[in-house]
Write a protein that holds these residues in place. Structure first.
Motif, mmCIF file in Angstrom:
data_model
loop_
_atom_site.group_PDB
_atom_site.id
_atom_site.type_symbol
_atom_site.label_atom_id
_atom_site.label_comp_id
_atom_site.label_asym_id
_atom_site.label_seq_id
_atom_site.Cartn_x
_atom_site.Cartn_y
_atom_site.Cartn_z
ATOM 1 N N VAL A 1 0.862 -1.167 0.000
ATOM 2 C CA VAL A 1 0.000 0.000 0.000
ATOM 3 C C VAL A 1 0.898 1.216 0.000
ATOM 4 O O VAL A 1 1.856 1.303 0.752
ATOM 5 N N GLY A 2 0.597 2.152 -0.863
ATOM 6 C CA GLY A 2 1.452 3.330 -0.898
ATOM 7 C C GLY A 2 1.073 4.245 -2.027
ATOM 8 O O GLY A 2 0.030 4.120 -2.653
ATOM 9 N N ARG A 3 1.921 5.142 -2.325
ATOM 10 C CA ARG A 3 1.674 6.149 -3.335
ATOM 11 C C ARG A 3 1.447 5.489 -4.705
ATOM 12 O O ARG A 3 2.159 4.567 -5.078
ATOM 13 N N GLY A 4 0.488 6.021 -5.428
ATOM 14 C CA GLY A 4 0.231 5.492 -6.753
ATOM 15 C C GLY A 4 -0.708 4.305 -6.773
ATOM 16 O O GLY A 4 -0.948 3.740 -7.826
ATOM 17 N N LEU A 5 -1.268 3.911 -5.637
ATOM 18 C CA LEU A 5 -2.166 2.769 -5.586
ATOM 19 C C LEU A 5 -3.595 3.219 -5.895
ATOM 20 O O LEU A 5 -4.113 4.136 -5.283
ATOM 21 N N LYS A 6 -4.207 2.577 -6.898
ATOM 22 C CA LYS A 6 -5.591 2.872 -7.241
ATOM 23 C C LYS A 6 -6.344 1.568 -7.414
ATOM 24 O O LYS A 6 -5.754 0.521 -7.609
ATOM 25 N N ASN A 7 -7.658 1.662 -7.369
ATOM 26 C CA ASN A 7 -8.486 0.464 -7.459
ATOM 27 C C ASN A 7 -9.287 0.451 -8.756
ATOM 28 O O ASN A 7 -9.693 1.496 -9.253
ATOM 29 N N THR A 8 -9.497 -0.712 -9.301
ATOM 30 C CA THR A 8 -10.517 -0.905 -10.318
ATOM 31 C C THR A 8 -11.591 -1.789 -9.705
ATOM 32 O O THR A 8 -11.288 -2.774 -9.037
ATOM 33 N N GLU A 9 -12.834 -1.422 -9.898
ATOM 34 C CA GLU A 9 -13.923 -2.083 -9.198
ATOM 35 C C GLU A 9 -14.733 -2.968 -10.139
ATOM 36 O O GLU A 9 -14.781 -2.745 -11.342
ATOM 37 N N TYR A 10 -15.339 -3.974 -9.565
ATOM 38 C CA TYR A 10 -16.310 -4.792 -10.268
ATOM 39 C C TYR A 10 -17.302 -5.308 -9.237
ATOM 40 O O TYR A 10 -17.115 -5.152 -8.027
ATOM 41 N N TYR A 11 -18.365 -5.931 -9.727
ATOM 42 C CA TYR A 11 -19.451 -6.345 -8.846
ATOM 43 C C TYR A 11 -19.571 -7.864 -8.867
ATOM 44 O O TYR A 11 -19.524 -8.491 -9.929
ATOM 45 N N ALA A 12 -19.702 -8.445 -7.677
ATOM 46 C CA ALA A 12 -19.707 -9.901 -7.579
ATOM 47 C C ALA A 12 -20.511 -10.345 -6.368
ATOM 48 O O ALA A 12 -20.736 -9.582 -5.425
ATOM 49 N N ILE A 13 -20.912 -11.621 -6.392
ATOM 50 C CA ILE A 13 -21.656 -12.162 -5.255
ATOM 51 C C ILE A 13 -20.786 -12.202 -4.009
ATOM 52 O O ILE A 13 -21.277 -12.083 -2.882
ATOM 53 N N ASN A 14 -19.448 -12.342 -4.198
ATOM 54 C CA ASN A 14 -18.508 -12.285 -3.082
ATOM 55 C C ASN A 14 -17.170 -11.753 -3.575
ATOM 56 O O ASN A 14 -16.760 -12.008 -4.706
ATOM 57 N N CYS A 15 -16.485 -11.009 -2.707
ATOM 58 C CA CYS A 15 -15.140 -10.524 -3.000
ATOM 59 C C CYS A 15 -14.115 -11.522 -2.458
ATOM 60 O O CYS A 15 -14.458 -12.431 -1.704
ATOM 61 N N ARG A 16 -12.860 -11.350 -2.855
ATOM 62 C CA ARG A 16 -11.810 -12.308 -2.494
ATOM 63 C C ARG A 16 -10.690 -11.637 -1.694
ATOM 64 O O ARG A 16 -10.359 -10.488 -1.922
ATOM 65 N N LYS A 17 -10.129 -12.425 -0.828
ATOM 66 C CA LYS A 17 -9.024 -11.943 0.008
ATOM 67 C C LYS A 17 -7.683 -12.029 -0.720
ATOM 68 O O LYS A 17 -6.800 -11.210 -0.517
ATOM 69 N N HIS A 18 -7.509 -13.031 -1.560
ATOM 70 C CA HIS A 18 -6.223 -13.279 -2.224
ATOM 71 C C HIS A 18 -6.353 -13.062 -3.725
ATOM 72 O O HIS A 18 -7.444 -13.188 -4.293
ATOM 73 N N SER A 19 -5.221 -12.778 -4.357
ATOM 74 C CA SER A 19 -5.238 -12.449 -5.768
ATOM 75 C C SER A 19 -3.928 -12.826 -6.439
ATOM 76 O O SER A 19 -2.868 -12.839 -5.807
ATOM 77 N N ALA A 20 -4.007 -13.156 -7.729
ATOM 78 C CA ALA A 20 -2.811 -13.403 -8.529
ATOM 79 C C ALA A 20 -3.130 -13.094 -9.984
ATOM 80 O O ALA A 20 -4.298 -13.006 -10.382
ATOM 81 N N VAL A 21 -2.076 -12.946 -10.768
ATOM 82 C CA VAL A 21 -2.196 -12.661 -12.200
ATOM 83 C C VAL A 21 -1.712 -13.888 -12.962
ATOM 84 O O VAL A 21 -0.800 -14.599 -12.515
ATOM 85 N N LEU A 22 -2.303 -14.149 -14.115
ATOM 86 C CA LEU A 22 -1.945 -15.338 -14.883
ATOM 87 C C LEU A 22 -0.446 -15.378 -15.202
ATOM 88 O O LEU A 22 0.162 -16.456 -15.230
ATOM 89 N N THR A 23 0.152 -14.236 -15.416
ATOM 90 C CA THR A 23 1.586 -14.208 -15.720
ATOM 91 C C THR A 23 2.439 -14.679 -14.545
ATOM 92 O O THR A 23 3.598 -15.079 -14.734
ATOM 93 N N ASP A 24 1.908 -14.650 -13.347
ATOM 94 C CA ASP A 24 2.629 -15.188 -12.188
ATOM 95 C C ASP A 24 2.918 -16.680 -12.356
ATOM 96 O O ASP A 24 3.820 -17.220 -11.711
ATOM 97 N N PHE A 25 2.148 -17.321 -13.207
ATOM 98 C CA PHE A 25 2.255 -18.770 -13.378
ATOM 99 C C PHE A 25 2.820 -19.131 -14.750
ATOM 100 O O PHE A 25 2.629 -20.237 -15.244
ATOM 101 N N GLY A 26 3.500 -18.187 -15.357
ATOM 102 C CA GLY A 26 4.146 -18.436 -16.643
ATOM 103 C C GLY A 26 3.269 -18.190 -17.843
ATOM 104 O O GLY A 26 3.633 -18.587 -18.969
#
Length: 471
Positions: A29-54
């Motif tokens: 968390v720090g300078r330059g942090l912004k959010n993009t929002e979407y709507y869902a039945i539930n939000c998630r605590k953890h996150s990853a990007v497909l590129t993290d897995f090659g």
């Protein structure tokens, strides 16, 4: 791979600007942090990007292992707030992959998932128990591109990112009668609860696009579904033996029914005995010159009940809300309520068929007659129509309780002299032009019924979720 305890994935400045460059970052968390929002039945605590897995988004490199590895890893967080996998900008070629519970698959607006056309990448599945055979071929079937079974709390969504089934390979094999197994669907979720599929563009599925089956509490919202109007069996959305389903704000161009409501096929559907019930469909727009905007059946042997349809539009479509059944189906279609149809360039406004006789095998019971009753239509405006209605029940098994009110139909220059063709049906009408048939007499001024209560799925409120991005 970097995982964040708050929903973070990591996306560079140009997620806003639309660039294809993505930067994976650690959770901070720090300078330059912004959010993009979407709507869902539930939000998630953890996150990853497909590129993290090659993952490689060049449209050529296979990402099947990357998707499978990512979902397997993120599935470990199901009991700790769940996880989301972000598909960033790029073209992500992949074979089928299975989802997990308490999981969100999120597509960036410039992300395209491309289905592999390498047939060996597609696992084989057994036939569905309520069908008894593959829909295309008697044997098994290919897995859907995105598949899941016995899941809870699954979200497939995005900012209108695209999933491309690259269906031409499969359509060609179908037309040449070269299939030993049933073609893949694009998205299929089985035996599951709490499902959301929303805000995506789906194109060129090998066969049906979205197929929830044996599932409950389903929200399907904001989909754009596109297939050539001559593509085979590219149904848009097929709720099948499902309870509590909401379909809304979707635009569908299809080579088959835009929405097809199902519940199993002949003796197999009768034995499985799981109906589709408590379904609401609203604000649907459909283009399908050779099929229906909404079809009830023809596979309806487990029953279809309590379907509520309102504010729907069809353009250059064969028929509006059509019932398709036959001797041998058994089951029922009842308590159907349709209010507010705007139709333009239609072959039929009202069409019910009691002779839709495709069967899985010769073992169907000819004494298994469907019960079609309590079918209500009101508030319809239609222009450029060839036939007002073709309503054919079954001899010794008439379709009853039909109610049609407040309907204005303007016929085309190619109009047929017999505008209402009715056999083996019974019901009443009010304020309908052109005049209806003798089996549906005018009974004064009234509105056909439409429920005032809300289904439980209509009360589900989507939460505001976020993907945090650092640049």
């Amino acid at each position: 791979m970097k995982l964040c305890s708050q929903v973070i994935g990591a996306i560079s400045l140009v997620l806003i600007l639309g660039s294809l460059n993505v930067k994976v970052v650690e959770c901070k968390v720090g300078r330059g942090l912004k959010n993009t929002e979407y709507y869902a039945i539930n939000c998630r605590k953890h996150s990853a990007v497909l590129t993290d897995f090659g993952g490689v988004g060049d449209g050529k490199t296979s990402n099947t292992k990357a998707f499978q590895s990512a979902i397997r890893k993120l599935g470990q967080y199901a009991s700790d707030g769940g996880a989301q996998l972000i598909v960033p900008p790029g073209k992500w070629l992949t074979g089928p992959f299975n989802l997990t519970s308490h999981f969100t698959l999120f597509l960036h607006k410039d992300a395209v998932i491309l289905a592999s056309q390498v047939e060996s990448e597609w696992p084989q599945l057994p036939v569905l128990p309520s069908y008894g055979r593959g829909r295309d071929a008697p044997g098994g079937r290919f897995s859907s591109l995105i598949f899941g079974t016995h899941l809870t709390d699954v979200v497939i969504t995005g900012h209108n990112g695209t999933i491309d089934g690259q269906g031409s390979y499969w359509w060609d094999k179908f037309h040449k009668n070269q299939l030993n197994l049933t073609r893949p669907y694009m998205i299929e979720i089985m035996y599951s609860d709490q499902i959301q599929i929303s805000n995506l563009t789906l194109v060129n599925s090998p066969s049906w696009f979205v197929h929830p089956i044996y599932s409950s509490n389903i929200t399907i919202k904001g989909l754009t579904i596109l297939a050539p109007v001559d593509s085979p069996n590219t149904d848009g959305i097929d709720p099948d033996s499902c309870t509590n389903t909401r379909i809304e704000d979707c635009y569908i161009v299809s080579g088959d029914d835009c929405v097809a409501v199902k519940s199993g096929w002949d003796e197999y559907g009768i034995k499985f005995g799981k109906p589709t019930q408590h379904l609401v469909i609203r604000r649907l727009t459909c283009i399908s010159p050779d099929s229906a905007m909404i079809a009830l059946g023809s596979e309806m042997s487990g029953g279809i009940q309590d379907v509520r349809v309102e504010d729907i539009t069809a353009i250059n479509t064969q028929s509006a809300v059509r019932i398709k059944t036959a001797v041998g189906r058994g089951g029922y279609v009842k308590d159907i309520f349709v209010k507010g149809m705007t139709l333009s360039t239609m072959k039929y406004v009202f069409w019910m068929t009691g002779s839709y006789g495709s069967h899985p095998d010769p073992a169907f019971d000819p004494k298994a007659l469907p019960n079609i009753t309590g079918i209500n239509y009101r508030d319809v405006v239609a222009t450029n129509v060839t036939y007002s209605a073709k309503l054919e029940g079954i001899s010794n098994d008439p379709f009853t309780g039909i109610c049609i009110s407040n309907v204005s139909i303007q016929v085309s220059e190619q109009k047929k002299k017999l505008q209402w063709n009715c056999t083996d049906v019974a019901g009443v009408t009010s304020n309908v032009t052109p005049n209806t048939c003798q089996l549906l007499p005018e009974k004064g001024k009234f509105d056909c019924p439409f429920p005032n209560d809300k289904l439980s799925i209509e009360n589900v409120q989507l939460k505001t979720c976020s993907i945090k991005k650092v640049f």
